[in-house]
Design an enzyme around this catalytic site. Sequence first.
Site, PDB file in Angstrom:
ATOM      1  CD  GLU A 178      -3.079  -0.942   2.222  1.00 57.20           C
ATOM      2  OE1 GLU A 178      -2.824  -0.270   3.230  1.00 57.20           O
ATOM      3  OE2 GLU A 178      -4.161  -1.521   2.057  1.00 57.20           O
ATOM      4  CD  GLU A 327      -3.885  -6.249   3.067  1.00 57.05           C
ATOM      5  OE1 GLU A 327      -4.577  -5.473   3.756  1.00 57.05           O
ATOM      6  OE2 GLU A 327      -2.663  -6.164   2.987  1.00 57.05           O
TER       7      GLU A 327
END
Length: 688
Positions: A178, A327
């Site tokens: 991320e 995720e």
Amino acid sequence: MMRTRSLVVLCVLVFSCLLLSAAPVPQTSSNQQQPGLFLGTAWYPEQWPESRWDADLQLMQNAGIHFVRIAEFAWSTMEPQEGQYNFDWLEKAVSMAQKHGIFVVMGTPTAAPPAWLTSKYPETLRMEPDGQLVKHGNRQHFDFTNARYREFCRQIATEMAKRFGHNPNVIGWQIDNEYATYSYDPETQRQFQQWLKKKYGTLDSLNQHWTTAYWSQTYDTWEEIPIPVGYNNPGLMLEWKRFVSDTYRSYQKVQIDAIHQYADPRQWITHNFMGWFDGFDHYTVSADLDMASWDNYVGSGHLDPAGQGMTHDLTRGFKRKNFWVMETQPGNVNWHAINNVLDKGEVREMAWGDIGHGADAVGYWQWRSALGGQEQYHGTLVGPDGTPMPLYPEVVQIGADFAKVGDVLRGTSPVAQVAFLYSYDSRWAIDWQKHTKEYDQLANFKSYYRPLRELVDTIDIVNPSAPLDGYKLVVAPNLNLLPEPVAKNLLAFVQAGGHLVLGPRSGMKDEYNALLPERQPGPLAPALGAHVEQYYALDEPVPVAGDFGSAESKIWAELLKSDAPDAKTLETYGKSNGWLDGQPAVITHNYGKGTITYVAAWLPDNAMNSLAKWMVDSSGVKSAFTNVPAGVEVCRRVGKAGDVFIVINHTKQSQKIALPYAMKDQLHGTGSSQEIELQARDVAVLTK
Ligand code: GLA
């Protein structure tokens, strides 16, 4: 709806704050066949004694889990001291997973440099805008431009690739985790200045494109150019974001190259993006990846199918192919305002939405919470005691679903007749100068997406410079910046017979974020046979009426003026501020073999529903399913064997759904029928 979590979870952020072909299904050199759909979880063996691993993997296997993503924060375990690598534990974990039929996605740990590294080489730490170096103890504390840090990243990625690049059980790589933060240190500023020099060549050119004569901003040397903090010159701000995008791309490329040098080509490389996060241009950063993936979190509240679907379609558009949900939340997160658990059945419903929009994998974050660390309250599949949480049986069911229909969906992808255009440049430009605090451009985007998606089974979201042939309808809700090549792309699409629908604020600026010296929509105005005379931030609603019914426009309205006798007004403003009274709110015009339409007002749902119907009908867009009950979503994936429809009942009641032709529900194993009944939150996977 869309992920606001970046504002919350990334407490280290210095700024405030998701032709088609199937995703690669690479062949592994092991004998094990990869599943058609992957179910997985983030697993952190480094946090647990080795004696525990087998029990965890057995529980995963029982749930039908086929991949673990590991190691993405394990740098201090893999390289406990500079140059001393320890991968034995990781290799054991990978081979133990293999024994349980579980493939591995290997994460590079560069979002979490170890303390020895940042203490010995503090220049690798990123700097806040106020000049403070970020301290160790969180994550994302690295400086993405720092040469020494990049060298450490290259080395750890190289050592990992040497060790796991031929491992038959490792199917792919995730670089870092991320991307989100920037550094404001002098070296980053120097690199930014060099980047500008390369792009503009001369300061004269830069000064001219940024109109720096304004407020005496004129730059006489490259060294004078700052990193923008807060609101600054719009040209400077846009170039900083582009520099950040290129810099994340090159930061990532260091690791991609290191892995490529030692890894089998069958091992793909991805990064887990954060939906609509706008810190950099995701088309740029995706360019060197094999596949995009994203981390899909609801945060507070419940599943919003249109919001989720839109984010999947955005991510699919980064590479214009299937993607992974790397995720997703096992019930609840720990970083939102109210970290409620999703309702029973909602996690499965969400997983099928992922697949319906083109995901080939769904991975839960995380398997089991670390006993310490910052995320103790986050949802997991097993508890701190290592036994299943109440959600576990639902994940078992998802595993069973995927096993049942994995082969039916293998190699299939969404194929769309409708594309939405999304540009980071326009996103930034509008957000920096909203003109009304109410202007939430993603809400505007969704006001088009939701009603259209209820009528069609697939929508692509693509970069405005992407090839548009193959689409019948292209919608650009917020195309504020209109560089010349994009204008040409759009005109060619319309000329060839497509229908282009522009939303408010379209075609206002050039590629440097400067106003175009012409009225909106700039180079598209002649084709539209109309232009925007003036824009109005609204403090009161404005009535509109016409082909899409009577409604009240709020937030924003533009005054259109027809320039061509055959430009047709479809919706007109009623009496309001005097300026808009009786003036066109929507104009459409034929151009070449196609049509171009400008929607100048921010219209409410009732008018958008009618507009969507008109867009679909007038563009010749066809969908197999019609009259789908409200709250039921139809997704289509296309493969060699034809269409596979994923039908999701997002409501809390059972629903009867008429099918366009006799179909079999592969999930429930029913025979051919022209109607199905779906229980609350249930799903059907339909084929001929
Ligand atoms: C992100 C991160 C994970 C974890 C989860 C929690 O997606 O990638 O490491 O922090 O959020 O929701």
